[in-house]
Design a protein around this motif. Structure first.
Motif, PDB file in Angstrom:
ATOM      1  N   PHE A   1     -30.300 106.239 -54.303  1.00  0.00           N
ATOM      2  CA  PHE A   1     -29.983 105.583 -53.031  1.00  0.00           C
ATOM      3  C   PHE A   1     -30.211 104.076 -53.099  1.00  0.00           C
ATOM      4  N   PHE A   2     -31.194 103.640 -53.923  1.00  0.00           N
ATOM      5  CA  PHE A   2     -31.432 102.205 -54.049  1.00  0.00           C
ATOM      6  C   PHE A   2     -30.294 101.540 -54.820  1.00  0.00           C
ATOM      7  N   ALA A   3     -29.643 102.287 -55.692  1.00  0.00           N
ATOM      8  CA  ALA A   3     -28.467 101.748 -56.383  1.00  0.00           C
ATOM      9  C   ALA A   3     -27.243 101.767 -55.479  1.00  0.00           C
ATOM     10  N   LEU A   4     -27.105 102.829 -54.672  1.00  0.00           N
ATOM     11  CA  LEU A   4     -25.914 102.991 -53.848  1.00  0.00           C
ATOM     12  C   LEU A   4     -25.903 102.081 -52.625  1.00  0.00           C
ATOM     13  N   ILE A   5     -26.923 102.172 -51.799  1.00  0.00           N
ATOM     14  CA  ILE A   5     -26.887 101.511 -50.484  1.00  0.00           C
ATOM     15  C   ILE A   5     -26.882  99.985 -50.587  1.00  0.00           C
ATOM     16  N   PRO A   6     -27.822  99.352 -51.317  1.00  0.00           N
ATOM     17  CA  PRO A   6     -27.742  97.884 -51.434  1.00  0.00           C
ATOM     18  C   PRO A   6     -26.444  97.409 -52.078  1.00  0.00           C
ATOM     19  N   SER A   7     -25.952  98.149 -53.074  1.00  0.00           N
ATOM     20  CA  SER A   7     -24.681  97.761 -53.709  1.00  0.00           C
ATOM     21  C   SER A   7     -23.549  97.817 -52.706  1.00  0.00           C
ATOM     22  N   TRP A   8     -23.508  98.876 -51.929  1.00  0.00           N
ATOM     23  CA  TRP A   8     -22.477  99.054 -50.904  1.00  0.00           C
ATOM     24  C   TRP A   8     -22.531  97.920 -49.888  1.00  0.00           C
ATOM     25  N   ILE A   9     -23.732  97.592 -49.448  1.00  0.00           N
ATOM     26  CA  ILE A   9     -23.900  96.532 -48.441  1.00  0.00           C
ATOM     27  C   ILE A   9     -23.477  95.176 -49.012  1.00  0.00           C
ATOM     28  N   VAL A  10     -23.948  94.859 -50.208  1.00  0.00           N
ATOM     29  CA  VAL A  10     -23.650  93.558 -50.806  1.00  0.00           C
ATOM     30  C   VAL A  10     -22.145  93.394 -51.027  1.00  0.00           C
ATOM     31  N   VAL A  11     -21.512  94.399 -51.600  1.00  0.00           N
ATOM     32  CA  VAL A  11     -20.070  94.306 -51.864  1.00  0.00           C
ATOM     33  C   VAL A  11     -19.297  94.162 -50.554  1.00  0.00           C
ATOM     34  N   SER A  12     -19.675  94.936 -49.547  1.00  0.00           N
ATOM     35  CA  SER A  12     -18.994  94.856 -48.242  1.00  0.00           C
ATOM     36  C   SER A  12     -19.111  93.466 -47.633  1.00  0.00           C
ATOM     37  N   LEU A  13     -20.326  92.909 -47.648  1.00  0.00           N
ATOM     38  CA  LEU A  13     -20.565  91.599 -47.027  1.00  0.00           C
ATOM     39  C   LEU A  13     -19.859  90.476 -47.797  1.00  0.00           C
ATOM     40  N   VAL A  14     -19.933  90.547 -49.122  1.00  0.00           N
ATOM     41  CA  VAL A  14     -19.294  89.497 -49.924  1.00  0.00           C
ATOM     42  C   VAL A  14     -17.779  89.510 -49.710  1.00  0.00           C
ATOM     43  N   ILE A  15     -17.185  90.693 -49.730  1.00  0.00           N
ATOM     44  CA  ILE A  15     -15.743  90.785 -49.537  1.00  0.00           C
ATOM     45  C   ILE A  15     -15.334  90.292 -48.155  1.00  0.00           C
ATOM     46  N   ARG A  16     -16.163  90.562 -47.168  1.00  0.00           N
ATOM     47  CA  ARG A  16     -15.808  90.178 -45.800  1.00  0.00           C
ATOM     48  C   ARG A  16     -16.025  88.700 -45.528  1.00  0.00           C
ATOM     49  N   TYR A  17     -17.087  88.114 -46.066  1.00  0.00           N
ATOM     50  CA  TYR A  17     -17.480  86.774 -45.623  1.00  0.00           C
ATOM     51  C   TYR A  17     -17.408  85.681 -46.690  1.00  0.00           C
ATOM     52  N   VAL A  18     -17.305  86.030 -47.964  1.00  0.00           N
ATOM     53  CA  VAL A  18     -17.345  85.014 -49.016  1.00  0.00           C
ATOM     54  C   VAL A  18     -15.933  84.669 -49.461  1.00  0.00           C
ATOM     55  N   PRO A  19     -15.544  83.390 -49.391  1.00  0.00           N
ATOM     56  CA  PRO A  19     -14.216  82.987 -49.872  1.00  0.00           C
ATOM     57  C   PRO A  19     -14.079  83.273 -51.374  1.00  0.00           C
ATOM     58  N   PHE A  20     -12.876  83.596 -51.790  1.00  0.00           N
ATOM     59  CA  PHE A  20     -12.590  83.898 -53.191  1.00  0.00           C
ATOM     60  C   PHE A  20     -13.478  85.022 -53.729  1.00  0.00           C
ATOM     61  N   SER A  21     -13.785  85.992 -52.876  1.00  0.00           N
ATOM     62  CA  SER A  21     -14.643  87.101 -53.305  1.00  0.00           C
ATOM     63  C   SER A  21     -13.984  87.932 -54.397  1.00  0.00           C
ATOM     64  N   TRP A  22     -12.659  87.823 -54.547  1.00  0.00           N
ATOM     65  CA  TRP A  22     -11.973  88.558 -55.611  1.00  0.00           C
ATOM     66  C   TRP A  22     -12.482  88.156 -56.991  1.00  0.00           C
ATOM     67  N   MET A  23     -13.022  86.947 -57.111  1.00  0.00           N
ATOM     68  CA  MET A  23     -13.559  86.504 -58.387  1.00  0.00           C
ATOM     69  C   MET A  23     -14.817  87.272 -58.766  1.00  0.00           C
ATOM     70  N   ILE A  24     -15.473  87.853 -57.773  1.00  0.00           N
ATOM     71  CA  ILE A  24     -16.720  88.584 -58.014  1.00  0.00           C
ATOM     72  C   ILE A  24     -16.480  90.088 -58.072  1.00  0.00           C
ATOM     73  N   PHE A  25     -15.786  90.614 -57.071  1.00  0.00           N
ATOM     74  CA  PHE A  25     -15.637  92.068 -56.957  1.00  0.00           C
ATOM     75  C   PHE A  25     -14.194  92.559 -57.031  1.00  0.00           C
ATOM     76  N   GLY A  26     -13.274  91.702 -57.420  1.00  0.00           N
ATOM     77  CA  GLY A  26     -11.903  92.144 -57.589  1.00  0.00           C
ATOM     78  C   GLY A  26     -11.165  92.310 -56.278  1.00  0.00           C
ATOM     79  N   ASN A  27     -10.151  93.145 -56.303  1.00  0.00           N
ATOM     80  CA  ASN A  27      -9.336  93.379 -55.116  1.00  0.00           C
ATOM     81  C   ASN A  27     -10.147  94.116 -54.063  1.00  0.00           C
ATOM     82  N   SER A  28      -9.709  94.032 -52.826  1.00  0.00           N
ATOM     83  CA  SER A  28     -10.446  94.693 -51.747  1.00  0.00           C
ATOM     84  C   SER A  28      -9.477  95.184 -50.689  1.00  0.00           C
ATOM     85  N   PRO A  29      -9.869  96.225 -49.941  1.00  0.00           N
ATOM     86  CA  PRO A  29      -9.010  96.730 -48.876  1.00  0.00           C
ATOM     87  C   PRO A  29      -8.791  95.714 -47.769  1.00  0.00           C
TER      88      PRO A  29
END
Length: 385
Positions: free
Chosen positions: A348-376
């Motif tokens: 759960f420590f691998a899943l939940i923080p990873s899920w939160i971080v990826v979600s927040l970065v994709i939503r709020y960080v410009p050019f997030s594709w450079m970090i986590f690729g494509n996003s919905p």
């Protein structure tokens, strides 16, 4: 390569996000139990740790199958043009290789610090270059390295399979033949140091994805297990598929249990065969499970699982960082129940923080594709080519 025409697009398959979710869950399960299979041999629950660690090994090969399935599903009926191939490579460079490079840098720096390396600038750059080009900057990045090989191979495979319908129909045995040819040649002659880092070790999954992705509109009634699709031949196929998959999976679990706990020795080919049978048959089983979940589970649950699947690439890239942090705080108690809870908590420590971080970065960080690729968020139909 053909004249440019309007690309033909097939219907979206939202169930594939559920397959992705099941795959990333499997990967996290394997990684969160890896230490337990070494440290918990004296525990009465070792069988459970071993079961999860081996049964869930379908994650990586299923990701490869799914990548191939999606590519052939989306590209097979489209005309083979320079624009199509160019667009394909641009997307892979932008959404796969750039994030891969970013995380390779991050993990290499972490590894450099943890291993107290003391290299000069030139030596460091050379060492990093080798790690980058072989997918070894961190243990999980080999998967991106393998997929990159398949991306280079894909236009050639697409051209060949589009040129011959007969070749496409034989793609499943061709894939198995190439993979097992590589296994035996490597065992007896080549002895490549890291065979699991080369695409030939996963060719059966790639070619199965090519076959099912290309023919899916014509054969989906055989894949989707439902009352509407039920005929005597299809029901027999479903029963045989699940029986063969369970037999292979449980046999795979058992030989590792015997080997790890009692030191029983088996031929390496048996390990390879059971892993291949377990995970290969499991790709079709996963598709069936995904369609069942999408149809019968609550919309809220389907939405959450689909979101997990849509973010799975980013979660895959970052979760070892949280694994690393968590493992620095092992339990100091002798209470067995707390130790078991600590291992469960690792998942759960691998899943939940990873899920939160990826979600927040994709939503709020410009050019997030450079970090986590494509996003919905940028592309609602996340599984298109």
């Amino acid at each position: 390569m053909g004249t440019a025409t309007t690309p033909l697009r097939r219907d979206n398959i939202p169930q594939l996000q559920i397959v992705r979710a099941l795959c990333i869950i499997a990967v996290l399960c394997v990684h969160s139990t890896s230490f337990a299979t070494l440290n918990m041999k004296e525990s009465g629950y070792f069988f459970a740790y071993n079961f999860v660690n081996i049964f869930m090994k379908y994650g990586t090969p299923s990701f490869i199958f799914l990548s191939s399935f999606v590519l052939f599903y989306n590209y097979y009926e489209r005309p083979m043009t320079k624009e199509l191939v160019g667009g394909f490579y641009r997307k892979r460079l932008k959404y796969i290789l750039v994030p891969y490079f970013m995380f390779s840098v991050m993990y290499y720096i972490i590894s450099y610090i943890l291993n107290n390396r003391d290299l000069g600038v030139i030596e460091t750059l050379q060492h990093f270059g080798i790690q980058l080009l072989t997918g070894k900057a961190w243990t999980h990045l080999y998967f991106v390295f393998i997929n990159s090989q398949f991306y280079l191979f894909f236009p050639i495979a697409l051209l060949l399979l589009k040129s011959s319908r007969t070749l496409l129909k034989w793609s499943v045995p061709i894939g198995l033949a190439i993979q097992w040819g590589f296994v035996f040649m490597n065992k007896f002659y080549w002895q490549v140091k890291y065979p699991g880092s080369w695409m030939f070790s996963y060719m059966s999954y790639f070619m199965l994805g090519a076959f099912l992705g290309s023919f899916f509109p014509q054969i989906k009634e055989w894949i989707i297990a439902s009352r509407e699709n039920a005929t005597v031949p299809r029901v027999i196929f479903w029963v045989v598929l699940w029986a063969a998959w369970l037999t292979a999976a449980l046999s795979h679990v058992n030989i590792y249990y015997q080997s790890r706990l009692y030191g029983t020795s088996y031929n390496t080919t048996l390990y390879e065969f059971l892993w291949n049978a377990h995970t290969y048959l499991g790709t079709v089983v996963l598709l069936q499970i995904a369609f069942f979940v999408y149809r019968h589970c609550s919309p809220v649950l389907v939405k959450w699982i689909s979101q997990l699947g849509a973010l799975s690439f980013g979660i895959y890239l970052i979760h070892p960082f949280f694994n690393l942090i968590y493992r620095n705080f092992p339990p100091t108690t002798g209470n067995s129940m707390l130790i078991h809870l600590w291992y469960v908590g690792g998942f759960f420590f691998a899943l939940i923080p990873s899920w939160i971080v990826v979600s927040l970065v994709i939503r709020y960080v410009p050019f997030s594709w450079m970090i986590f690729g494509n996003s919905p968020a940028r592309k609602p139909k996340a599984q298109t080519g």
